[in-house]
Design an enzyme around this catalytic site. Structure first.
Site, PDB file in Angstrom:
ATOM      1  N   LYS A 113     -28.761  -6.755  31.253  1.00 32.56           N
ATOM      2  CA  LYS A 113     -28.154  -8.046  30.714  1.00 32.56           C
ATOM      3  C   LYS A 113     -26.646  -7.758  31.396  1.00 32.56           C
ATOM      4  O   LYS A 113     -26.188  -6.787  31.057  1.00 32.56           O
ATOM      5  CB  LYS A 113     -27.789  -8.200  29.323  1.00 32.56           C
TER       6      LYS A 113
HETATM    7  C1  E4P Z   1     -28.763 -12.966  23.092  1.00 37.32           C
HETATM    8  O1  E4P Z   1     -29.295 -12.627  24.395  1.00 37.32           O
HETATM    9  C2  E4P Z   1     -27.598 -13.203  22.870  1.00 37.32           C
HETATM   10  O2  E4P Z   1     -26.710 -12.104  22.856  1.00 37.32           O
HETATM   11  C3  E4P Z   1     -27.628 -13.711  21.434  1.00 37.32           C
HETATM   12  O3  E4P Z   1     -28.287 -14.836  21.279  1.00 37.32           O
HETATM   13  C4  E4P Z   1     -26.122 -14.494  20.767  1.00 37.32           C
HETATM   14  O4  E4P Z   1     -26.105 -14.880  19.526  1.00 37.32           O
HETATM   15  P1  E4P Z   1     -24.977 -15.256  18.896  1.00 37.32           P
HETATM   16  O5  E4P Z   1     -24.047 -16.378  19.619  1.00 37.32           O
HETATM   17  O6  E4P Z   1     -25.475 -15.582  17.473  1.00 37.32           O
HETATM   18  O7  E4P Z   1     -24.088 -13.942  18.661  1.00 37.32           O
END
Ligand code: E4P
Length: 294
Positions: A113
């Site tokens: 990522k």
């Molecule tokens: C996934 O890849 C993301 O990091 C995650 O869905 C973020 O979620 P949040 O906005 O609830 O922290």
């Protein structure tokens, strides 16, 4: 257990392997998993260390992250495990790629990522040339998704882009519109970027992700538990989604923009305040587990 598997792949959004295993028994399968520095900081083993007064060195934190994804890796299907590089707003692409390359070697089904920033996109462009699978995170605009498409053209592996639905909702914008707009824009593309609906906060958003044909959705266990408790509803022909804020106020819709996916990625205006804030929050959560001198 879920009888009819949706087309949208279901990923667990979390940092605890025992929860992934629990979801696998509950649903019958888990296609993949996404992690991020905030979720890793909440991992029970890391929390236990911190509660006992132990702060981790950067190396220990990395070793813990590796251990966690190595436990999750065999539990999930072909959507893989997304592992996030530790980047702050000033981290250069070369540094992100060095981390990404190492993380990619931890497990056979890794996705690395990178944030949807200029340096994150540069890192993605370099990574796809090295056949490193990428998941472009903290996506809050159609321009960012267009830049992801353009920067990763030619990738032999599917590239993921993660629009953050809930965080747009939090500031009064209809986050599901972003997923809809990106899907529509990509209709004119070659299909190499898959839309991964992220920051999902409720079952309705999960169902809307199915209805919009998102290739993947990453879902916190709390929402998967709710979905299972209501016998796994699916969206039907009449399914309509309408988001609202905590006070029931309707959210502001996000208009579609006609963007040319064939333009150079650097030509898109990719700045977004929520991407910057998101990076800062990940850094803060990551550092909360570290020793001062680490
Ligand atoms: C996934 O890849 C993301 O990091 C995650 O869905 C973020 O979620 P949040 O906005 O609830 O922290």
């Amino acid at each position: 257990m879920l009888a009819n598997r949706p087309k949208t792949k279901i990923l667990v959004d979390g940092g605890d392997p025992s929860e992934t295993l629990r979801m696998k028994s509950l649903i019958g399968f888990v296609d993949g998993q996404t992690t991020n520095p905030s979720l890793i900081a909440k991992n029970p083993e890391i929390q236990r260390l911190i509660a006992s007064g132990h702060r981790l060195s950067s190396q220990e934190e990395k070793d813990e992250y590796k251990k966690i994804v190595q436990s999750i890796s065999p539990l999930v299907g072909d959507a893989g495990v997304s592992i996030e590089v530790f980047a702050d707003v000033g981290t250069r692409a070369e540094e992100m790629v060095a981390q990404g390359q190492e993380m990619f070697s931890w497990i056979p089904n890794a996705y690395v990522k990178y944030p949807c920033t200029h340096e994150g996109l540069r890192a993605a462009q370099m990574s796809v040339h090295k056949s490193i699978r990428v998941n472009m995170t903290l996506c809050f605009s159609q321009e960012q998704a267009a830049a992801v498409y353009a920067a990763t053209q030619g990738s032999k592996e599917p590239v993921y882009v993660s629009p953050f639905v809930g965080r747009l909702d939090d500031r009064g914008e209809e986050g599901m519109d972003l997923v809809r707009n990106i899907k529509k824009m990509y209709e004119r593309g070659d299909g190499h970027v898959h839309v991964l609906a992220a920051s999902i906060r409720n079952v309705n958003q999960l169902l809307c992700s199915f209805a919009l044909g998102a290739e993947l959705a990453t879902v916190p266990t709390k929402v998967l538990d709710e979905w299972a408790a209501t016998s796994f509803p699916m969206p039907d022909q009449d399914f309509r989604y309408q988001g609202a804020d905590a006070s029931g106020q309707l959210l502001k819709s996000i208009p579609y923009k006609a963007l040319d996916l064939n333009l150079p990625w650097e030509s898109f205006d990719i700045a977004h305040e929520l991407t910057t804030k998101g990076i800062q929050k990940f850094v803060a959560d990551f550092q909360s587990t570290l020793r001062r001198s680490a």
